[in-house]
Design a protein around this motif. Sequence first.
Motif, PDB file in Angstrom:
ATOM      1  N   LEU A   1       5.770 -33.559 -70.077  1.00 48.54           N
ATOM      2  CA  LEU A   1       7.086 -34.197 -70.107  1.00 48.54           C
ATOM      3  C   LEU A   1       7.646 -34.236 -71.526  1.00 48.54           C
ATOM      4  O   LEU A   1       8.841 -34.021 -71.745  1.00 48.54           O
ATOM      5  CB  LEU A   1       6.987 -35.616 -69.533  1.00 48.54           C
ATOM      6  N   THR A   2       6.780 -34.490 -72.499  1.00 48.15           N
ATOM      7  CA  THR A   2       7.226 -34.504 -73.893  1.00 48.15           C
ATOM      8  C   THR A   2       7.705 -33.124 -74.319  1.00 48.15           C
ATOM      9  O   THR A   2       8.722 -32.989 -75.014  1.00 48.15           O
ATOM     10  CB  THR A   2       6.086 -34.961 -74.820  1.00 48.15           C
ATOM     11  N   THR A   3       6.992 -32.092 -73.894  1.00 48.21           N
ATOM     12  CA  THR A   3       7.411 -30.716 -74.203  1.00 48.21           C
ATOM     13  C   THR A   3       8.766 -30.413 -73.586  1.00 48.21           C
ATOM     14  O   THR A   3       9.624 -29.779 -74.209  1.00 48.21           O
ATOM     15  CB  THR A   3       6.367 -29.713 -73.677  1.00 48.21           C
ATOM     16  N   MET A   4       8.987 -30.874 -72.345  1.00 47.50           N
ATOM     17  CA  MET A   4      10.270 -30.662 -71.680  1.00 47.50           C
ATOM     18  C   MET A   4      11.402 -31.333 -72.441  1.00 47.50           C
ATOM     19  O   MET A   4      12.474 -30.750 -72.624  1.00 47.50           O
ATOM     20  CB  MET A   4      10.218 -31.207 -70.247  1.00 47.50           C
ATOM     21  N   VAL A   5      11.157 -32.558 -72.900  1.00 49.39           N
ATOM     22  CA  VAL A   5      12.185 -33.275 -73.655  1.00 49.39           C
ATOM     23  C   VAL A   5      12.497 -32.542 -74.957  1.00 49.39           C
ATOM     24  O   VAL A   5      13.657 -32.405 -75.343  1.00 49.39           O
ATOM     25  CB  VAL A   5      11.749 -34.729 -73.931  1.00 49.39           C
ATOM     26  N   ASN A   6      11.469 -32.052 -75.629  1.00 47.04           N
ATOM     27  CA  ASN A   6      11.682 -31.295 -76.866  1.00 47.04           C
ATOM     28  C   ASN A   6      12.467 -30.015 -76.604  1.00 47.04           C
ATOM     29  O   ASN A   6      13.323 -29.618 -77.411  1.00 47.04           O
ATOM     30  CB  ASN A   6      10.341 -30.962 -77.523  1.00 47.04           C
ATOM     31  N   VAL A   7      12.186 -29.373 -75.471  1.00 48.98           N
ATOM     32  CA  VAL A   7      12.943 -28.176 -75.094  1.00 48.98           C
ATOM     33  C   VAL A   7      14.403 -28.527 -74.844  1.00 48.98           C
ATOM     34  O   VAL A   7      15.312 -27.786 -75.237  1.00 48.98           O
ATOM     35  CB  VAL A   7      12.312 -27.522 -73.847  1.00 48.98           C
ATOM     36  N   LEU A   8      14.647 -29.661 -74.200  1.00 51.24           N
ATOM     37  CA  LEU A   8      16.020 -30.110 -73.960  1.00 51.24           C
ATOM     38  C   LEU A   8      16.753 -30.332 -75.282  1.00 51.24           C
ATOM     39  O   LEU A   8      17.923 -29.947 -75.428  1.00 51.24           O
ATOM     40  CB  LEU A   8      16.019 -31.399 -73.139  1.00 51.24           C
ATOM     41  N   LYS A   9      16.069 -30.940 -76.241  1.00 51.52           N
ATOM     42  CA  LYS A   9      16.682 -31.176 -77.547  1.00 51.52           C
ATOM     43  C   LYS A   9      17.065 -29.859 -78.223  1.00 51.52           C
ATOM     44  O   LYS A   9      18.154 -29.727 -78.781  1.00 51.52           O
ATOM     45  CB  LYS A   9      15.726 -31.963 -78.444  1.00 51.52           C
ATOM     46  N   VAL A  10      16.149 -28.906 -78.181  1.00 52.57           N
ATOM     47  CA  VAL A  10      16.431 -27.596 -78.791  1.00 52.57           C
ATOM     48  C   VAL A  10      17.561 -26.887 -78.064  1.00 52.57           C
ATOM     49  O   VAL A  10      18.437 -26.276 -78.684  1.00 52.57           O
ATOM     50  CB  VAL A  10      15.149 -26.737 -78.792  1.00 52.57           C
ATOM     51  N   ASN A  11      17.557 -26.993 -76.734  1.00 54.58           N
ATOM     52  CA  ASN A  11      18.559 -26.276 -75.943  1.00 54.58           C
ATOM     53  C   ASN A  11      19.966 -26.827 -76.128  1.00 54.58           C
ATOM     54  O   ASN A  11      20.942 -26.106 -75.885  1.00 54.58           O
ATOM     55  CB  ASN A  11      18.181 -26.318 -74.460  1.00 54.58           C
ATOM     56  N   VAL A  12      20.091 -28.082 -76.534  1.00 54.60           N
ATOM     57  CA  VAL A  12      21.423 -28.616 -76.822  1.00 54.60           C
ATOM     58  C   VAL A  12      22.080 -27.791 -77.919  1.00 54.60           C
ATOM     59  O   VAL A  12      23.222 -27.313 -77.785  1.00 54.60           O
ATOM     60  CB  VAL A  12      21.350 -30.107 -77.231  1.00 54.60           C
ATOM     61  N   GLY A  13      21.359 -27.605 -79.031  1.00 52.34           N
ATOM     62  CA  GLY A  13      21.910 -26.808 -80.123  1.00 52.34           C
ATOM     63  C   GLY A  13      22.093 -25.360 -79.747  1.00 52.34           C
ATOM     64  O   GLY A  13      23.133 -24.757 -80.053  1.00 52.34           O
ATOM     65  N   LEU A  14      21.094 -24.771 -79.060  1.00 50.11           N
ATOM     66  CA  LEU A  14      21.191 -23.365 -78.685  1.00 50.11           C
ATOM     67  C   LEU A  14      22.344 -23.120 -77.719  1.00 50.11           C
ATOM     68  O   LEU A  14      23.032 -22.088 -77.795  1.00 50.11           O
ATOM     69  CB  LEU A  14      19.875 -22.907 -78.053  1.00 50.11           C
ATOM     70  N   SER A  15      22.568 -24.053 -76.807  1.00 49.35           N
ATOM     71  CA  SER A  15      23.657 -23.895 -75.841  1.00 49.35           C
ATOM     72  C   SER A  15      25.019 -23.919 -76.530  1.00 49.35           C
ATOM     73  O   SER A  15      25.901 -23.110 -76.212  1.00 49.35           O
ATOM     74  CB  SER A  15      23.583 -24.997 -74.776  1.00 49.35           C
ATOM     75  N   TRP A  16      25.186 -24.816 -77.482  1.00 46.41           N
ATOM     76  CA  TRP A  16      26.444 -24.858 -78.220  1.00 46.41           C
ATOM     77  C   TRP A  16      26.628 -23.598 -79.059  1.00 46.41           C
ATOM     78  O   TRP A  16      27.742 -23.075 -79.177  1.00 46.41           O
ATOM     79  CB  TRP A  16      26.510 -26.111 -79.095  1.00 46.41           C
ATOM     80  N   VAL A  17      25.533 -23.104 -79.638  1.00 44.50           N
ATOM     81  CA  VAL A  17      25.617 -21.841 -80.390  1.00 44.50           C
ATOM     82  C   VAL A  17      26.068 -20.712 -79.475  1.00 44.50           C
ATOM     83  O   VAL A  17      26.946 -19.910 -79.825  1.00 44.50           O
ATOM     84  CB  VAL A  17      24.254 -21.507 -81.030  1.00 44.50           C
ATOM     85  N   GLY A  18      25.473 -20.634 -78.283  1.00 46.06           N
ATOM     86  CA  GLY A  18      25.841 -19.584 -77.343  1.00 46.06           C
ATOM     87  C   GLY A  18      27.291 -19.670 -76.909  1.00 46.06           C
ATOM     88  O   GLY A  18      27.996 -18.648 -76.834  1.00 46.06           O
ATOM     89  N   VAL A  19      27.764 -20.880 -76.619  1.00 48.70           N
ATOM     90  CA  VAL A  19      29.155 -21.054 -76.188  1.00 48.70           C
ATOM     91  C   VAL A  19      30.126 -20.669 -77.302  1.00 48.70           C
ATOM     92  O   VAL A  19      31.105 -19.936 -77.070  1.00 48.70           O
ATOM     93  CB  VAL A  19      29.397 -22.509 -75.734  1.00 48.70           C
ATOM     94  N   ILE A  20      29.883 -21.146 -78.508  1.00 45.93           N
ATOM     95  CA  ILE A  20      30.798 -20.840 -79.611  1.00 45.93           C
ATOM     96  C   ILE A  20      30.778 -19.349 -79.933  1.00 45.93           C
ATOM     97  O   ILE A  20      31.834 -18.731 -80.178  1.00 45.93           O
ATOM     98  CB  ILE A  20      30.433 -21.667 -80.856  1.00 45.93           C
TER      99      ILE A  20
END
Length: 260
Positions: free
Chosen positions: A181-200
């Motif tokens: 679960l901790t790994t999943m949360v860390n992945v979510l944190k990373v994906n927030v930035g990566l998702s915004w990078v992809g959209v922009i």
Amino acid sequence: MYLRHCLCRKHWTLGLRIFLLVGFFALWELAAQMGWIEDFIFSSPSRISATLVSLAQSGDLWLHVSTSVWETIVGFTLGTVLGIIFAIFLWWSPFVAHVLEPYLVVLSALPKTALGPIFIVWMGAGSGAIITMTLAISLIVTILDMHNGFLATDSEKIALLKTLGANRPQILFKLVLPANLTTMVNVLKVNVGLSWVGVIMGEFLVSKAGLGYLIVYGSQVFKMDLVMCSVLILALCAAGMYQCILWLEKGLKIYMGVTL
């Protein structure tokens, strides 16, 4: 005494954060007003505020913000869910994971901007290409991180469950997923930035609305007030999504503490 010290430290931390933020904008405005920087190039908080009000009054603000947020949420959700599912599949079949490992490493290292024109041809010049770009950036990272987390699960606990007669689905749902679960949360944190990078990045290449569109348009007509305003809105949106993940993490910790 200890709780009072922790509460005092928390208040001081929050106060210093606010002080740094206010001080930064105050110094920026002072530098522009005193002529230390050229406000036409570097803009200023007052000019950005005026631009923000103008966008809000024209109705364009909600259009561009909602477009980027919607594309980010869709890409973020798809990248996270599909990545976790694929990581589970790789954990389930070590042979397939061993076969696909070099391809995943290559895809992870590949600059996704190189695939932008291909996505535009495949998905069309619209939100589909932008979401696909976001998915391409976050998906592989999610797969690799989650798969590594699954492999790092305590082997002795897995052996104990096998000894007790647990099958593979039971090991997955009773041990591997809860332990990560901790790994999943860390992945979510990373994906927030990566998702915004992809959209922009996607909106830089092809878009008719969105914060990336505003940034490109503002730079083309040399309206730096519009560019800086869009960047600050982008930062607020990304910070808001990240805060939601922190609330989710806090809730999971409380749930795990209660269940344990």
